[in-house]
Design a protein around this motif. Structure first.
Motif, PDB file in Angstrom:
ATOM      1  N   SER A   1       0.824  -1.205   0.000  1.00 45.16           N
ATOM      2  CA  SER A   1       0.000   0.000   0.000  1.00 45.16           C
ATOM      3  C   SER A   1       0.861   1.259   0.000  1.00 45.16           C
TER       4      SER A   1
ATOM      5  N   ARG B   1      -2.987  -5.278   0.997  1.00 45.11           N
ATOM      6  CA  ARG B   1      -1.862  -4.435   0.584  1.00 45.11           C
ATOM      7  C   ARG B   1      -1.167  -3.807   1.784  1.00 45.11           C
TER       8      ARG B   1
ATOM      9  N   SER C   1     -13.207  -6.845  -8.664  1.00 48.16           N
ATOM     10  CA  SER C   1     -12.854  -6.799  -7.252  1.00 48.16           C
ATOM     11  C   SER C   1     -11.893  -7.917  -6.873  1.00 48.16           C
ATOM     12  N   TYR C   2     -10.607  -7.626  -6.932  1.00 49.67           N
ATOM     13  CA  TYR C   2      -9.581  -8.474  -6.332  1.00 49.67           C
ATOM     14  C   TYR C   2      -9.548  -9.901  -6.865  1.00 49.67           C
TER      15      TYR C   2
ATOM     16  N   SER D   1      -4.078  -2.994  -8.392  1.00 49.54           N
ATOM     17  CA  SER D   1      -4.982  -3.972  -9.000  1.00 49.54           C
ATOM     18  C   SER D   1      -4.836  -5.349  -8.368  1.00 49.54           C
TER      19      SER D   1
ATOM     20  N   ALA E   1      -4.833  -6.561  -4.994  1.00 52.15           N
ATOM     21  CA  ALA E   1      -5.464  -7.107  -3.789  1.00 52.15           C
ATOM     22  C   ALA E   1      -6.309  -6.029  -3.130  1.00 52.15           C
ATOM     23  N   SER E   2      -6.963  -6.410  -2.053  1.00 50.74           N
ATOM     24  CA  SER E   2      -7.738  -5.448  -1.276  1.00 50.74           C
ATOM     25  C   SER E   2      -6.807  -4.552  -0.474  1.00 50.74           C
TER      26      SER E   2
END
Length: 329
Positions: free
Chosen positions: A76, A104, A236-237, A97, A99-100
């Motif tokens: 992140s 991250r 979504s992930y 793009s 992971a959630s």
């Protein structure tokens, strides 16, 4: 989950020594993939050596313009870093793009590169899998293989590598810094991961006990004109069906230089060198982009369940190049 021992080393040298003395030990960074595999009984280490605090968790600029990413840098923080976002948008986009936000925050840059395949047979210990249990066979070839490889496969394995970040790094000619029982070395991203061949259980060229300590990304004058596009079943992930990392330098309608890597199509990030060679020095036109993509995919060997990946990869590569050429410099 089976019982295991836990150790926290004081430095990298000690951590490497601990693993060298324990054939069934593993490094623990963020643990976002390893712990899942342990719960599934796919990974069964008897010792975990915590390395989260041993390597740098920062991004720094080196003399000459390269950037050095500490292996412990959270995904992140790396995606949001001004140097990464400003100079290499493709890196930031690949991380975002992948992971959630929660994952991250925990996953590390070094660990991201060492993810294991998400092939359903690899994760199911009741089924034959050469990657998990060498010599037992590949259930995916005659089974469910929709998400699996079309390039560089072997009769032993058709798994894909799941990392988005690794694909972007491959396109940028990054170098991985390691420390292991034999000392330190630098490994080009193009050489870090392996094709399956007859040893699909070996994902990388790393020796047992060799730890990634940093990732170096060289300066690229046209790095700002880069992009990552990931095609997946849901926004979504999900893992990539096909992904493309690309950077292009265009002047007066001519492609002066280009970097391309594909994800979701091979056992490793697939550097599209054939397409790059065909594009350099030629006109920046859609027909040229499409021809280069087709040339790169001539050696694809899809199976019935993933044959759609060939046109999908061709169209995705063509589209991302068009977007880069038509977009702002």
């Amino acid at each position: 989950m089976r019982p295991f021992r836990y150790a926290r080393a004081d430095d990298v040298t000690t951590a490497v020594a601990l693993l060298a003395d324990s054939p069934n030990a593993a490094f623990l960074g963020g643990g976002t993939n390893l712990v899942d595999l342990m719960k599934l009984d796919v990974a069964t280490p008897d010792l975990l050596v915590d390395v989260r605090r041993l390597t740098s968790d920062r991004v720094e600029e080196l003399p000459g313009g390269a950037i050095l990413i500490g292996a412990a840098t959270p995904n992140s923080e790396l995606a949001a870093h001004p140097l990464v976002r400003g100079r290499y948008p493709v890196l930031s986009q690949s991380l975002l793009s992948g992971a959630s936000g929660q994952l991250r925050n925990l996953a590390t840059a070094g660990g991201n590169l060492l993810q294991r395949t998400r092939c359903v047979y690899f994760q199911n210990v009741t089924t034959p899998c050469n990657k998990r249990d060498p010599g037992t066979g590949c259930s995916a070839i005659d089974g469910y293989h929709r998400e699996l490889a079309i390039l560089g496969t072997s009769p032993e394995c058709i798994a894909t590598h799941p990392s988005d970040f690794a694909v972007a790094l491959a396109a940028l000619d990054a170098t991985v810094h390691t420390e292991g029982p034999a000392g330190t070395r630098r490994i080009p991203m193009a050489e870090l991961h392996r094709l399956p061949g007859g040893e699909p259980h070996r994902d990388t060229m790393l020796a047992h006990g060799e730890l990634i300590t940093a990732i170096e990304v060289p300066p690229l004058s046209f790095g700002t004109r880069s992009r990552y596009r990931k095609v997946r079943d849901r926004a979504s992930y999900a893992f990539a069906l096909v992904a493309v990392a690309a950077a292009v330098d265009v002047a007066d309608g001519t492609v002066r230089d280009v970097r391309i890597a594909l994800g979701g199509v091979a056992h490793k990030p697939w550097r599209a060198t054939r397409a790059e060679e065909l594009l350099r020095g030629g006109p920046a036109r859609e027909d040229r982009f499409r021809a280069a993509a087709e040339a790169e995919l001539t050696e694809a060997r899809p199976l019935p369940g993933n044959a759609f990946k060939v046109p999908l990869a061709r169209n995705t590569l063509t589209r991302i190049l068009l977007d880069l050429v038509d977009g702002p410099a």
